[in-house]
Motif scaffolding. Sequence first.
Motif, short mmCIF file in Angstrom:
data_model
loop_
_atom_site.label_atom_id
_atom_site.label_comp_id
_atom_site.label_asym_id
_atom_site.label_seq_id
_atom_site.Cartn_x
_atom_site.Cartn_y
_atom_site.Cartn_z
N ASP A 1 0.66 -1.30 0.12
CA ASP A 1 0.10 0.08 0.08
C ASP A 1 0.89 1.09 -0.28
O ASP A 1 2.03 1.21 0.47
CB ASP A 1 -1.10 -0.15 1.32
N THR A 2 0.75 2.16 -0.84
CA THR A 2 1.95 3.17 -1.28
C THR A 2 1.46 4.06 0.20
O THR A 2 2.61 4.73 0.65
CB THR A 2 0.86 3.96 -2.81
N TYR B 1 -9.17 -2.46 -9.47
CA TYR B 1 -7.95 -2.32 -8.73
C TYR B 1 -8.64 -1.10 -7.18
O TYR B 1 -7.81 -1.05 -6.28
CB TYR B 1 -6.98 -1.86 -8.65
N HIS C 1 -3.19 -4.55 -18.30
CA HIS C 1 -3.61 -3.82 -17.41
C HIS C 1 -4.31 -2.25 -17.63
O HIS C 1 -4.84 -2.21 -18.97
CB HIS C 1 -1.93 -2.82 -16.54
N ALA D 1 -5.61 0.09 -17.29
CA ALA D 1 -5.50 2.01 -17.58
C ALA D 1 -3.75 2.25 -17.48
O ALA D 1 -2.97 3.10 -16.65
CB ALA D 1 -5.89 2.13 -16.04
N PHE E 1 -1.12 4.34 -19.15
CA PHE E 1 -1.14 5.54 -19.36
C PHE E 1 0.20 5.59 -20.27
O PHE E 1 1.71 4.54 -20.47
CB PHE E 1 -0.59 6.43 -18.67
N SER F 1 1.37 -1.40 -14.82
CA SER F 1 2.25 -2.37 -15.71
C SER F 1 4.11 -1.54 -15.71
O SER F 1 4.60 -2.31 -16.58
CB SER F 1 1.90 -2.23 -17.13
N SER G 1 4.70 1.73 -16.88
CA SER G 1 5.08 2.39 -17.89
C SER G 1 6.15 3.56 -17.01
O SER G 1 6.99 4.11 -17.82
CB SER G 1 4.19 3.48 -18.61
N ASP H 1 3.17 -0.73 -6.15
CA ASP H 1 1.66 -1.29 -5.94
C ASP H 1 1.36 -1.90 -5.75
O ASP H 1 2.46 -2.94 -4.84
CB ASP H 1 2.07 -1.69 -7.61
N LYS H 2 0.10 -1.46 -5.16
CA LYS H 2 -0.48 -3.07 -3.94
C LYS H 2 -1.17 -4.21 -5.33
O LYS H 2 -1.28 -5.06 -3.71
CB LYS H 2 -1.70 -2.52 -3.31
N GLU H 3 -1.07 -4.13 -6.06
CA GLU H 3 -1.38 -5.55 -6.90
C GLU H 3 -0.22 -6.44 -7.19
O GLU H 3 0.38 -5.58 -7.98
CB GLU H 3 -2.27 -5.64 -8.43
C1 LIG Z 1 -4.38 4.10 -12.88
S1 LIG Z 1 -3.51 3.20 -12.64
C2 LIG Z 1 -1.51 2.76 -13.13
C3 LIG Z 1 -0.89 3.34 -14.62
C4 LIG Z 1 0.08 2.96 -14.97
N1 LIG Z 1 0.41 5.22 -14.82
C5 LIG Z 1 0.79 2.21 -15.93
O1 LIG Z 1 0.53 2.75 -16.97
O2 LIG Z 1 0.11 0.66 -15.89
C6 LIG Z 1 -3.38 2.71 -10.61
C7 LIG Z 1 -2.68 1.79 -10.00
O3 LIG Z 1 -3.10 2.14 -8.89
C8 LIG Z 1 -2.93 0.41 -7.89
N2 LIG Z 1 -3.48 0.98 -6.59
C9 LIG Z 1 -4.25 1.19 -6.48
N3 LIG Z 1 -4.03 1.46 -5.06
C10 LIG Z 1 -3.10 1.38 -4.78
C11 LIG Z 1 -2.56 1.69 -3.30
N4 LIG Z 1 -3.34 2.19 -1.88
N5 LIG Z 1 -1.10 1.43 -2.82
C12 LIG Z 1 -0.35 0.71 -4.39
N6 LIG Z 1 -0.83 0.85 -5.74
C13 LIG Z 1 -2.28 1.10 -5.71
C14 LIG Z 1 -3.69 -0.29 -8.78
O4 LIG Z 1 -3.34 -1.91 -8.60
C15 LIG Z 1 -3.24 0.46 -9.95
O5 LIG Z 1 -2.35 -0.67 -10.71
#
Ligand SMILES: C[S@@+](CC[C@H](N)C(=O)[O-])C[C@H]1O[C@@H](n2cnc3c(N)ncnc32)[C@H](O)[C@@H]1O
Length: 335
Positions: free
Chosen positions: A40-41, A68, A269, A271, A273, A299, A301, A317-319
């Motif tokens: 968790d961030t 997610y 993924h 989402a 970018f 992912s 990027s 990332d949390k996943e």
């Molecule tokens: C919008 S996506 C980011 C995509 C990324 N910019 C890419 O190009 O692949 C948001 C990401 O935040 C992660 N996420 C959501 N809540 C989180 C948390 N509390 N701590 C860490 N990662 C988290 C999700 O698993 C997801 O992969």
Amino acid sequence: MERNIASATNQHETQNSIVKKVAPKPDDAYLSINTIHLGDTTLLLDKVHRESIALSIWSPPYNLGKNYELGMTFEQWQELIRTTICKHTPILISGGFLVINIADILCFKDKDMPRIQAETIGRRKYNITKKDIEEVLYEHPSYNKYDLASYFNCSEQTIDRRLHGNNIRGGKYETQTRVKLVGGLLEEWALDSGLYLYDRRIWVKDPAWQNSKWASLSYRAVDEFEYLYVFWKPGIVKHNRKRLEAQEWTKWGSRAVWNIASVKSNDCHEAMFPIELPYRMIRLLTEPNDIVLDCFMGSGSTAVAALKANRRYIGIDKEAEYVNLANSRWIFRTY
Ligand SMILES: C[S@@+](CC[C@H](N)C(=O)[O-])C[C@H]1O[C@@H](n2cnc3c(N)ncnc32)[C@H](O)[C@@H]1O
């Protein structure tokens, strides 16, 4: 306003002096560089070295109901973003930047909102059921939502809704969906943390909607743009015109609107970018070897962009699925 800024700064100074009295952590308590970490961030940001990050660039969950972020309330979403921003102040270098990529609006269901009423004339109905889709998937297990949309001649949103009951584009078509501007929230949370809005750019994505069979039950637009909000931590910013070529300054370095095609259909993924997005910000705002953070790394990027620009990175990332993907990463071989 001035009182707010002053109190934010004082609060920040007080926080700093408290933290300074804490005994230093052993090195293994910190997140290693050029790695994407699982967790968790809001917890892992405490494990980033103070004053070490030249640029943090990320795209958080948008509160749109993606996998997610399922189950997260709007209040929890606000707390996540507010806390994440706040935890940047100690880890950014003085004069460093935090860049948040987010859509300017977010849509969420509000049962107290009067229902938007419309009489719809000539609406096309899709009678596809979840079972229909599952049967096709059984025959063609490799089909993604775009293949399925093409098979059924409907939109990928329809496929998503039938399969998961969710609504990946934010549900603007629904009768009680509110539209919320998020820029002001980010600015307020950043200012409370001692970070100042320095700039913002508009990312115009390709007209992806041209290929989409998206049809709305309202006159609301389908937004094909997002923002990049740039926050500055007070301190000296190095201005180096050599960071970009002359034509890069003209084409995008000094321009507020960036036209960059979005990432199309992929199975990695939901989402991603485009790498070009963090790549431009990294080239514009950092020097070679600087450390770039993405605490919603997805992912990978931003990691790819950092390496491409000869910078170092830290990712979170949390996943587990995304962390494994990003760390192993087909994409590292593709930049
Ligand atoms: C919008 S996506 C980011 C995509 C990324 N910019 C890419 O190009 O692949 C948001 C990401 O935040 C992660 N996420 C959501 N809540 C989180 C948390 N509390 N701590 C860490 N990662 C988290 C999700 O698993 C997801 O992969």
